[in-house]
Scaffold this motif. Structure first.
Motif, PDB file in Angstrom:
ATOM      1  N   ILE A 122       0.882  -1.382   0.038  1.00  0.00           N
ATOM      2  CA  ILE A 122       0.149  -0.169  -0.100  1.00  0.00           C
ATOM      3  C   ILE A 122       0.916   0.933  -0.091  1.00  0.00           C
ATOM      4  N   GLY A 123       2.210   1.321   0.368  1.00  0.00           N
ATOM      5  CA  GLY A 123       2.844   1.890   0.070  1.00  0.00           C
ATOM      6  C   GLY A 123       3.516   2.984  -0.681  1.00  0.00           C
ATOM      7  N   ARG A 124       3.367   1.913  -1.844  1.00  0.00           N
ATOM      8  CA  ARG A 124       3.945   1.880  -3.334  1.00  0.00           C
ATOM      9  C   ARG A 124       2.744   2.223  -3.709  1.00  0.00           C
ATOM     10  N   LEU A 125       1.654   2.038  -3.114  1.00  0.00           N
ATOM     11  CA  LEU A 125       0.570   2.361  -4.239  1.00  0.00           C
ATOM     12  C   LEU A 125       0.127   3.674  -3.671  1.00  0.00           C
ATOM     13  N   ALA A 126       0.228   3.635  -2.323  1.00  0.00           N
ATOM     14  CA  ALA A 126       0.399   5.594  -2.351  1.00  0.00           C
ATOM     15  C   ALA A 126       0.861   6.485  -3.473  1.00  0.00           C
ATOM     16  N   ALA A 127       2.192   5.700  -3.031  1.00  0.00           N
ATOM     17  CA  ALA A 127       2.955   6.542  -3.801  1.00  0.00           C
ATOM     18  C   ALA A 127       3.120   7.009  -5.162  1.00  0.00           C
ATOM     19  N   ARG A 128       2.224   6.039  -5.828  1.00  0.00           N
ATOM     20  CA  ARG A 128       1.943   6.118  -7.292  1.00  0.00           C
ATOM     21  C   ARG A 128       0.951   7.522  -7.214  1.00  0.00           C
ATOM     22  N   ARG A 129       0.297   8.345  -6.279  1.00  0.00           N
ATOM     23  CA  ARG A 129       0.064   9.337  -6.374  1.00  0.00           C
ATOM     24  C   ARG A 129       1.261  10.920  -6.642  1.00  0.00           C
ATOM     25  N   SER A 130       1.720  10.701  -6.650  1.00  0.00           N
ATOM     26  CA  SER A 130       3.212  11.766  -6.280  1.00  0.00           C
ATOM     27  C   SER A 130       3.628  11.221  -7.059  1.00  0.00           C
ATOM     28  N   LEU A 131       3.285  10.520  -8.416  1.00  0.00           N
ATOM     29  CA  LEU A 131       4.322  10.308  -9.439  1.00  0.00           C
ATOM     30  C   LEU A 131       3.677  11.305 -11.469  1.00  0.00           C
ATOM     31  N   ARG A 132       4.599  11.595 -11.713  1.00  0.00           N
ATOM     32  CA  ARG A 132       3.900  12.235 -12.520  1.00  0.00           C
ATOM     33  C   ARG A 132       4.510  11.392 -14.340  1.00  0.00           C
ATOM     34  N   VAL A 133       4.196  11.266 -15.519  1.00  0.00           N
ATOM     35  CA  VAL A 133       3.913  10.575 -16.407  1.00  0.00           C
ATOM     36  C   VAL A 133       3.534  11.421 -17.880  1.00  0.00           C
ATOM     37  N   GLN A 134       4.239  11.394 -18.560  1.00  0.00           N
ATOM     38  CA  GLN A 134       4.106  12.026 -19.396  1.00  0.00           C
ATOM     39  C   GLN A 134       4.193  11.223 -20.890  1.00  0.00           C
ATOM     40  N   VAL A 135       2.899  10.557 -21.192  1.00  0.00           N
ATOM     41  CA  VAL A 135       2.951   9.958 -22.533  1.00  0.00           C
ATOM     42  C   VAL A 135       3.028  11.164 -24.017  1.00  0.00           C
ATOM     43  N   VAL A 154      -1.623   6.125 -10.864  1.00  0.00           N
ATOM     44  CA  VAL A 154      -0.312   7.331 -11.009  1.00  0.00           C
ATOM     45  C   VAL A 154      -1.324   8.337 -11.450  1.00  0.00           C
ATOM     46  N   GLY A 155      -0.743   9.542 -10.591  1.00  0.00           N
ATOM     47  CA  GLY A 155      -1.447  11.236 -10.258  1.00  0.00           C
ATOM     48  C   GLY A 155      -1.598  12.591 -10.947  1.00  0.00           C
ATOM     49  N   ALA A 156      -0.651  12.574 -11.826  1.00  0.00           N
ATOM     50  CA  ALA A 156      -0.360  12.967 -12.886  1.00  0.00           C
ATOM     51  C   ALA A 156       0.142  12.405 -14.578  1.00  0.00           C
ATOM     52  N   VAL A 157      -0.836  12.218 -14.956  1.00  0.00           N
ATOM     53  CA  VAL A 157      -0.562  11.606 -16.808  1.00  0.00           C
ATOM     54  C   VAL A 157      -0.825  12.657 -17.832  1.00  0.00           C
ATOM     55  N   ASP A 158       0.364  12.822 -18.210  1.00  0.00           N
ATOM     56  CA  ASP A 158       0.297  13.762 -19.213  1.00  0.00           C
ATOM     57  C   ASP A 158       0.308  13.676 -20.703  1.00  0.00           C
ATOM     58  N   VAL A 159      -0.581  14.138 -21.573  1.00  0.00           N
ATOM     59  CA  VAL A 159      -0.721  13.971 -22.893  1.00  0.00           C
ATOM     60  C   VAL A 159       0.070  14.465 -23.778  1.00  0.00           C
ATOM     61  N   CYS A 160       1.452  14.085 -25.420  1.00  0.00           N
ATOM     62  CA  CYS A 160       1.571  14.631 -25.496  1.00  0.00           C
ATOM     63  C   CYS A 160       1.064  14.737 -26.899  1.00  0.00           C
ATOM     64  N   ASP A 161       0.601  15.885 -28.136  1.00  0.00           N
ATOM     65  CA  ASP A 161       0.450  15.032 -29.554  1.00  0.00           C
ATOM     66  C   ASP A 161       0.525  16.552 -29.929  1.00  0.00           C
ATOM     67  N   SER A 162      -0.462  16.224 -31.306  1.00  0.00           N
ATOM     68  CA  SER A 162      -0.647  16.719 -32.125  1.00  0.00           C
ATOM     69  C   SER A 162      -1.823  16.714 -33.195  1.00  0.00           C
ATOM     70  N   SER A 234       8.213  11.887 -13.489  1.00  0.00           N
ATOM     71  CA  SER A 234       9.272  10.457 -13.055  1.00  0.00           C
ATOM     72  C   SER A 234       9.371   8.848 -14.211  1.00  0.00           C
ATOM     73  N   LEU A 235       8.837   9.623 -15.380  1.00  0.00           N
ATOM     74  CA  LEU A 235       8.989   8.639 -16.873  1.00  0.00           C
ATOM     75  C   LEU A 235       8.499   9.470 -17.924  1.00  0.00           C
ATOM     76  N   VAL A 236       8.579   9.141 -19.228  1.00  0.00           N
ATOM     77  CA  VAL A 236       8.015   9.757 -20.546  1.00  0.00           C
ATOM     78  C   VAL A 236       7.927   8.056 -21.236  1.00  0.00           C
ATOM     79  N   ILE A 237       7.045   8.688 -22.072  1.00  0.00           N
ATOM     80  CA  ILE A 237       6.601   7.348 -22.478  1.00  0.00           C
ATOM     81  C   ILE A 237       6.484   7.693 -24.372  1.00  0.00           C
ATOM     82  N   LEU A 238       7.243   7.105 -25.443  1.00  0.00           N
ATOM     83  CA  LEU A 238       6.660   8.006 -26.274  1.00  0.00           C
ATOM     84  C   LEU A 238       6.376   6.812 -26.849  1.00  0.00           C
ATOM     85  N   THR A 239       4.853   6.908 -28.063  1.00  0.00           N
ATOM     86  CA  THR A 239       4.509   6.572 -28.297  1.00  0.00           C
ATOM     87  C   THR A 239       3.898   6.691 -29.794  1.00  0.00           C
TER      88      THR A 239
END
Length: 421
Positions: A122-135, A154-162, A234-239
């Motif tokens: 549950i500590g790891r699950l709670a920690a996800r809420r403070s992470l930021r990921v960009q797709v 995951v607390g903040a998930v941003d998406v970038c595209d045109s 925390s991580l960028v995912i390139l798709t």
């Protein structure tokens, strides 16, 4: 501590003195010898009693003095015991949000199978809420990856595209049919928010650092969200939606990520072939530049082919099967969450690939190349890559044995890559 048997593992008696916990070989284990009274006592480890009350219950059941403490210690060392009140302040905050935790209970149960310490899951699950990921890329793969990560907590998930959503971008769990014609990035962000169990917590002191104590220093990379400026990721995912970019990722697109030390993961579909990886840990594992240099070494015509593919006329429709795209998105999210939860997945230094119709997954190592400027190549005096790098590449393809995987995480040095909180 409030001991609780991990509910994710089914329990069964192999004989009168041996208990088996779990069905799947990856996480199942046996415990013995266990007498009848001790077996009955296991039912009391349900997260409703602290150790003092459990000792009283043990005396009522005529268990020997000290037996309860020895049993709890033994179960904890075996990874079978959880702490119903553990995990720290972030976990307490998550427990207070009952509706959110109810959404995430299957994820919590899964994390409990990977956790070794009581309260760790549950500590790891709670920690996800403070992470930021960009797709980066909101096609059939990227939009679904964003929704999966948001739904996993995951607390903040941003998406970038045109561009704008096209009919071929629509996919279950990703971009909905009613979003056709809308701005692609806006629609993908909205879809991710719809799947999130709650809004992310406000930015503040890094109180969740305990879940990722070995994390490197935060990185700052440009954030494409309107009006947000720069922020730690925390991580960028390139798709990418472009199949050439999936098959041969341009090193220039990740130059800023390498310079800032930001971990990034590649994924996508090219000509009915799904690709997940590599996960690039800057300065430690091979990157897109290493992949390009290695391919050029093996095939001198590679740069010529890439130049033709990148300059060719756009195709009206790319071969991106819906079921395959969904499969790739799921595996990508799984590798991303493994990293965000503090472990290094097998996509670090490798590209996992599968093609229709056989769908056999296999890994191609992406070793650090000495000619690449990323600096990940570790060279010996005679000019060859080090034994450690070769071992890492082999592990990425074959995977560690069950025994080595149990000890590797505990023996990992403090400087190992962890997700930023």
């Amino acid at each position: 501590m409030v001991p609780q048997m991990k509910t994710a593992l089914r329990r069964g008696w192999r004989d009168l003195n041996t208990v088996q916990f779990g069905m799947a070989p990856a996480h199942a284990l046996t415990l013995g010898p266990v007498d009848t009274a001790t077996g009955s006592f296991l039912d009391l480890l349900n997260g409703t009693r602290g150790l003092p009350l459990l000792r009283e219950e043990g005396r009522r059941m005529d268990l020997p003095d000290g037996h309860v403490d020895r049993l709890v210690t033994r179960l904890a060392r075996a990874g079978l015991l959880d702490d119903a009140r553990g995990g720290g302040p972030a976990a307490d905050e998550l427990r207070a949000r009952k509706a959110v935790l109810d959404r995430l209970r299957p994820d919590l149960a899964s994390l409990s199978l990977l956790a070794t310490e009581p309260g760790e899951a549950i500590g790891r699950l709670a920690a996800r809420r403070s992470l930021r990921v960009q797709v980066r890329g909101a096609g059939r793969v990227g939009a679904l990856v964003a929704s999966l990560l948001a739904a996993a907590g995951v607390g903040a998930v941003d998406v970038c595209d045109s561009g704008r959503v096209e009919p071929g971008d629509v996919a279950p769990g990703g971009l909905p049919a009613e979003s056709v014609g809308e701005r692609r990035a806006d629609s993908a962000r909205r879809a991710a928010r719809c799947h999130a169990p709650d809004r992310p917590p406000r930015s503040g002191p890094r109180s969740a650092r305990t879940a990722t104590a070995a994390a490197p220093a935060p990185s700052t990379v440009p954030d494409a969200s309107p009006g947000t400026g720069s922020t730690a990721l925390s991580l960028v995912i390139l798709t990418p939606r472009d199949d050439v970019a999936v098959h041969a990722p341009d090193p220039a697109t990740a130059a800023a990520l390498l310079a800032s030390g930001t971990p990034h993961l590649y994924a996508g579909v090219v000509e009915a072939t799904g690709v997940v990886g590599p996960l690039v840990l800057p300065g430690d594992t091979g990157c897109a530049g290493c992949l390009q240099e290695t391919r050029t070494d093996r095939d001198p015509t590679w740069p010529r082919l890439i130049a033709q593919w990148r300059s060719g006329a756009p195709r009206p429709a790319r071969a991106c099967d819906l079921a395959l795209a969904t499969t790739v998105a799921g595996l990508t999210a799984a590798h991303a969450l493994t990293f965000l939860d503090g472990r290094v997945p097998t996509s670090a230094g490798a590209r996992w690939e599968t093609s229709l119709p056989a769908l056999h997954w296999h890994a191609r190592p992406v070793t650090a190349h000495p000619a690449c400027r990323c600096g990940a190549a570790v060279r010996t005096e005679d000019g060859h890559t080090s034994d450690e790098e070769e071992r890492r590449a082999t592990m990425a393809v074959q995977g560690p044995s069950k025994e080595s995987s149990r000890t590797a995480d505990a023996a990992r040095p403090a400087g190992t890559w962890r997700a930023h909180v």
